[in-house]
Enzyme design. Sequence first.
Site, mmCIF file in Angstrom:
data_model
loop_
_atom_site.group_PDB
_atom_site.id
_atom_site.type_symbol
_atom_site.label_atom_id
_atom_site.label_comp_id
_atom_site.label_asym_id
_atom_site.label_seq_id
_atom_site.Cartn_x
_atom_site.Cartn_y
_atom_site.Cartn_z
ATOM 1 N N ARG A 1 0.852 -1.041 0.067
ATOM 2 C CA ARG A 1 0.086 -0.129 0.131
ATOM 3 C C ARG A 1 0.788 1.296 0.057
ATOM 4 O O ARG A 1 1.919 1.389 0.421
ATOM 5 C CB ARG A 1 -1.022 0.069 1.385
ATOM 6 C CG ARG A 1 -1.771 1.467 1.255
ATOM 7 C CD ARG A 1 -2.663 1.468 2.417
ATOM 8 N NE ARG A 1 -3.713 2.512 2.403
ATOM 9 C CZ ARG A 1 -4.280 3.301 3.478
ATOM 10 N NH1 ARG A 1 -3.864 2.696 4.690
ATOM 11 N NH2 ARG A 1 -5.027 4.258 3.319
ATOM 12 N N HIS A 2 0.346 2.425 -0.571
ATOM 13 C CA HIS A 2 1.142 3.501 -0.534
ATOM 14 C C HIS A 2 1.399 3.900 1.086
ATOM 15 O O HIS A 2 0.710 3.600 1.999
ATOM 16 C CB HIS A 2 0.261 4.803 -1.539
ATOM 17 C CG HIS A 2 -1.255 4.824 -0.719
ATOM 18 N ND1 HIS A 2 -1.467 5.500 0.287
ATOM 19 C CD2 HIS A 2 -2.296 4.370 -1.354
ATOM 20 C CE1 HIS A 2 -2.571 5.665 0.575
ATOM 21 N NE2 HIS A 2 -3.256 4.806 -0.482
ATOM 22 N N ARG B 1 -0.450 9.166 -5.652
ATOM 23 C CA ARG B 1 0.177 8.675 -4.596
ATOM 24 C C ARG B 1 0.721 7.077 -4.540
ATOM 25 O O ARG B 1 1.852 6.992 -3.898
ATOM 26 C CB ARG B 1 -0.660 8.582 -3.026
ATOM 27 C CG ARG B 1 -2.279 7.703 -3.510
ATOM 28 C CD ARG B 1 -2.899 8.030 -2.357
ATOM 29 N NE ARG B 1 -4.273 7.217 -2.518
ATOM 30 C CZ ARG B 1 -5.415 7.741 -2.833
ATOM 31 N NH1 ARG B 1 -5.253 9.107 -3.336
ATOM 32 N NH2 ARG B 1 -6.441 7.322 -3.000
ATOM 33 N N ARG C 1 -0.933 9.559 3.703
ATOM 34 C CA ARG C 1 -1.293 10.764 2.598
ATOM 35 C C ARG C 1 -2.296 11.904 3.320
ATOM 36 O O ARG C 1 -2.747 11.527 4.458
ATOM 37 C CB ARG C 1 -2.307 9.949 1.529
ATOM 38 C CG ARG C 1 -3.307 9.148 1.943
ATOM 39 C CD ARG C 1 -4.572 8.826 1.162
ATOM 40 N NE ARG C 1 -5.560 7.985 1.400
ATOM 41 C CZ ARG C 1 -6.625 8.253 1.910
ATOM 42 N NH1 ARG C 1 -6.919 9.700 2.540
ATOM 43 N NH2 ARG C 1 -7.537 7.381 2.249
ATOM 44 N N ASP D 1 -5.102 0.274 0.256
ATOM 45 C CA ASP D 1 -5.625 -0.809 1.075
ATOM 46 C C ASP D 1 -6.509 -1.781 0.511
ATOM 47 O O ASP D 1 -6.504 -2.810 1.183
ATOM 48 C CB ASP D 1 -5.961 -0.111 2.390
ATOM 49 C CG ASP D 1 -7.227 1.232 1.755
ATOM 50 O OD1 ASP D 1 -7.320 1.157 0.798
ATOM 51 O OD2 ASP D 1 -7.635 1.779 2.826
#
Length: 375
Positions: free
Chosen positions: A44-45, A114, A48, A291
């Site tokens: 996952r990034h 992102r 943010r 996610d």
Amino acid sequence: MKIINYMAILFWLFLICNLGHVLSRQTDFPNTENQLIFTSILFRHGQRNPNGFYTRDPYKNMSYWPDGLGMLTKTGKLREYELGQWLGKRYKSLIPDGKYSEQLVYIQSTDVDRTLMSAQANLAGLFYPSKEEMWSDLPWQPIPVHTVPKKLDKLLKVEFPCPRLQKEEKIVRKSKFLKKYNKERKQLYKYLTKHTGDKVKEPQHCGTIYTNLLIESQTISNFTIPDWAEKIYPDLLHQIGGFSFSIPTSTTILKRLRGGPLLKDIITHMKLKRNGTLDPNRNLWLYSAHDDNVAALLNTMGVFEHHMPPFVATVMIDLRKNAKNEFFVEVHYRNSTAEPTLLTIPGCTPSCPLDEFESYLSQVIPGDWDTECKH
């Protein structure tokens, strides 16, 4: 004589107990002596900014978020860089001399700022340039990140039109189980509606509110969350939000059409690697996503425990082979900065033979995704 017999009995009891312990360890844990030859990594990034705000959000003024909605924070970039460093150490054996090569690794991202930025930050940590690779005073090297437009994505975002997927989602939303679940939480939804100014009536909305409160709280942005939220944040909202992540892949059809494409992609690469026909013969395949991708992949494999996958959550699917040239799959999940957890596919063992891994998951692997989407 009685003493000798008594001691003999104790000896044999000790031996039996320890033999059982050893056998148990061999069953419950992977054989780390097997050679690691390939891995697929979904992450996952990083942290943010909010994607949006609830109506009465005290921090919805954009002056609080100068980098823009949904964009990575500085901490998010750093955490992805650190994840890349960690992956570099974990998979050192797959990266000769630690050098990047397009023959060695492939990186795919969703077409979202992102995740693209997270992939680049991750790769900066994973492939820190050697002296020979330095091309300026900047200790960084450009590495290609591949993507497709969101509306054409059938692998990660899965926004390509799929009528059957949409039909199944409507059936789930109207199911007796979900109606009962929402009815039991009617008072909570009413409470949230009153204080957020939004009409809250489903668990997904609770998850969105949780994420906003998390981002705005002292945990990330050091803001003070509203007094009303203290009664339900973080535990209750996290619990319901965690359940919401299971809904998009809650049936076999949803697993096949939403989580199945990525799982099929991963299994295909492992089989090609085993057969010596993966071209180029890469060692790592990375996916930078969200996610819901993490939850969908875990749930499709039958190993998802209800939770909200945190920033930089990572699923690692390793392919190993033993001295007999037999191939095994191990699934690990790292949901924070802690050590990863070894997961066991239902019906199989932690080190699951590749063919059995595919067989146990055959019901959730689509044949022709486009064809299945039409029926």
